[in-house]
Design a protein around this motif. Structure first.
Motif, PDB file in Angstrom:
ATOM      1  N   UNK A  84      48.905  -3.668 -10.116  1.00  0.00           N
ATOM      2  CA  UNK A  84      48.991  -4.234 -11.462  1.00  0.00           C
ATOM      3  C   UNK A  84      49.061  -3.115 -12.487  1.00  0.00           C
ATOM      4  N   UNK A  85      50.103  -3.146 -13.296  1.00  0.00           N
ATOM      5  CA  UNK A  85      50.231  -2.189 -14.383  1.00  0.00           C
ATOM      6  C   UNK A  85      49.668  -2.813 -15.653  1.00  0.00           C
ATOM      7  N   UNK A  86      48.988  -2.015 -16.439  1.00  0.00           N
ATOM      8  CA  UNK A  86      48.440  -2.498 -17.704  1.00  0.00           C
ATOM      9  C   UNK A  86      48.405  -1.342 -18.696  1.00  0.00           C
ATOM     10  N   UNK A  87      48.168  -1.680 -19.955  1.00  0.00           N
ATOM     11  CA  UNK A  87      48.110  -0.639 -20.977  1.00  0.00           C
ATOM     12  C   UNK A  87      47.049  -1.004 -22.000  1.00  0.00           C
ATOM     13  N   UNK A  88      46.471   0.021 -22.596  1.00  0.00           N
ATOM     14  CA  UNK A  88      45.530  -0.145 -23.689  1.00  0.00           C
ATOM     15  C   UNK A  88      46.050   0.709 -24.832  1.00  0.00           C
ATOM     16  N   UNK A  89      46.721   0.084 -25.763  1.00  0.00           N
ATOM     17  CA  UNK A  89      47.345   0.840 -26.847  1.00  0.00           C
ATOM     18  C   UNK A  89      46.310   1.519 -27.742  1.00  0.00           C
TER      19      UNK A  89
ATOM     20  N   UNK B 133      56.820  -1.263 -14.223  1.00  0.00           N
ATOM     21  CA  UNK B 133      57.105  -1.027 -15.635  1.00  0.00           C
ATOM     22  C   UNK B 133      56.450  -2.108 -16.474  1.00  0.00           C
ATOM     23  N   UNK B 134      55.980  -1.718 -17.647  1.00  0.00           N
ATOM     24  CA  UNK B 134      55.513  -2.678 -18.633  1.00  0.00           C
ATOM     25  C   UNK B 134      56.208  -2.384 -19.957  1.00  0.00           C
ATOM     26  N   UNK B 135      56.803  -3.403 -20.541  1.00  0.00           N
ATOM     27  CA  UNK B 135      57.511  -3.226 -21.805  1.00  0.00           C
ATOM     28  C   UNK B 135      56.516  -3.147 -22.968  1.00  0.00           C
ATOM     29  N   UNK B 136      57.044  -2.892 -24.145  1.00  0.00           N
ATOM     30  CA  UNK B 136      56.181  -2.858 -25.335  1.00  0.00           C
ATOM     31  C   UNK B 136      55.528  -4.206 -25.581  1.00  0.00           C
ATOM     32  N   UNK B 137      56.217  -5.264 -25.203  1.00  0.00           N
ATOM     33  CA  UNK B 137      55.684  -6.614 -25.430  1.00  0.00           C
ATOM     34  C   UNK B 137      54.733  -7.063 -24.330  1.00  0.00           C
TER      35      UNK B 137
ATOM     36  N   UNK C  96      52.227   5.665 -29.153  1.00  0.00           N
ATOM     37  CA  UNK C  96      52.188   5.147 -27.786  1.00  0.00           C
ATOM     38  C   UNK C  96      52.675   3.710 -27.711  1.00  0.00           C
ATOM     39  N   UNK C  97      52.278   2.878 -28.649  1.00  0.00           N
ATOM     40  CA  UNK C  97      52.622   1.458 -28.591  1.00  0.00           C
ATOM     41  C   UNK C  97      54.118   1.204 -28.747  1.00  0.00           C
ATOM     42  N   UNK C  98      54.851   2.172 -29.207  1.00  0.00           N
ATOM     43  CA  UNK C  98      56.295   2.018 -29.390  1.00  0.00           C
ATOM     44  C   UNK C  98      57.077   2.195 -28.095  1.00  0.00           C
ATOM     45  N   UNK C  99      56.403   2.676 -27.050  1.00  0.00           N
ATOM     46  CA  UNK C  99      57.087   2.992 -25.812  1.00  0.00           C
ATOM     47  C   UNK C  99      56.825   1.955 -24.722  1.00  0.00           C
TER      48      UNK C  99
ATOM     49  N   UNK D 196      56.435   7.367 -20.018  1.00  0.00           N
ATOM     50  CA  UNK D 196      56.599   6.518 -21.188  1.00  0.00           C
ATOM     51  C   UNK D 196      57.976   6.809 -21.761  1.00  0.00           C
ATOM     52  N   UNK D 197      58.647   5.777 -22.231  1.00  0.00           N
ATOM     53  CA  UNK D 197      60.036   5.962 -22.621  1.00  0.00           C
ATOM     54  C   UNK D 197      60.441   4.931 -23.673  1.00  0.00           C
ATOM     55  N   UNK D 198      61.496   5.305 -24.392  1.00  0.00           N
ATOM     56  CA  UNK D 198      62.032   4.409 -25.403  1.00  0.00           C
ATOM     57  C   UNK D 198      62.673   5.201 -26.524  1.00  0.00           C
ATOM     58  N   UNK D 199      63.636   4.615 -27.175  1.00  0.00           N
ATOM     59  CA  UNK D 199      64.300   5.271 -28.293  1.00  0.00           C
ATOM     60  C   UNK D 199      64.997   6.549 -27.917  1.00  0.00           C
ATOM     61  N   UNK D 200      65.430   6.632 -26.668  1.00  0.00           N
ATOM     62  CA  UNK D 200      66.133   7.827 -26.211  1.00  0.00           C
ATOM     63  C   UNK D 200      65.221   8.935 -25.714  1.00  0.00           C
TER      64      UNK D 200
END
Length: 115
Positions: A68-73, A50-54, A29-32, A97-101
């Motif tokens: 407000x968007x937030x995440x709990x990895x 949107x919230x990036x990985x960082x 999950x944390x990679x996306x 969730x998205x990333x790496x294609x």
């Protein structure tokens, strides 16, 4: 394969608040990056936040200052806190969730803002 399960939608009066949750299966999950979209009746799906990985965030202008968007990895979960809700926020809300294609979508949760 990642599965997303959303919750937290419902009926709320104008000016009220809701918090949507989106729980993801899997261990990456944390990679996306994560995001929320919505689709109102008769309209196309639109991007909301949107919230990036960082942790950097972006919002559509219509929700800035209210959502407000937030995440709990640790919990593999992304949230959307929605305050000062308006009738025009009524829509089905989807997390992504998205990333790496790759890109994965939830099934949607309905939000209705009405008195």
């Amino acid at each position: 394969q990642v599965q997303l399960v959303e919750s937290g939608g419902g009926l709320v009066q104008p000016g009220g608040s809701l918090r949507l949750s989106c729980a993801a299966s899997g261990s990456s999950f944390s990679r996306y990056a994560v995001g929320w979209y919505r689709q109102a009746p008769g309209k196309q799906r639109e991007w909301v936040a949107t919230m990036s990985r960082s942790g950097s965030t972006n919002y559509v202008d219509s929700v800035k200052g209210r959502f407000t968007i937030s995440r709990d990895n640790a919990k593999n979960t992304v949230y959307l806190q929605m305050n000062s809700l308006k009738p025009e926020d009524t829509a089905d809300y989807y997390c992504k969730i998205f990333g790496g294609g790759y890109a994965y979508w939830g099934q949607g949760t309905q939000v209705t803002v009405s008195s």
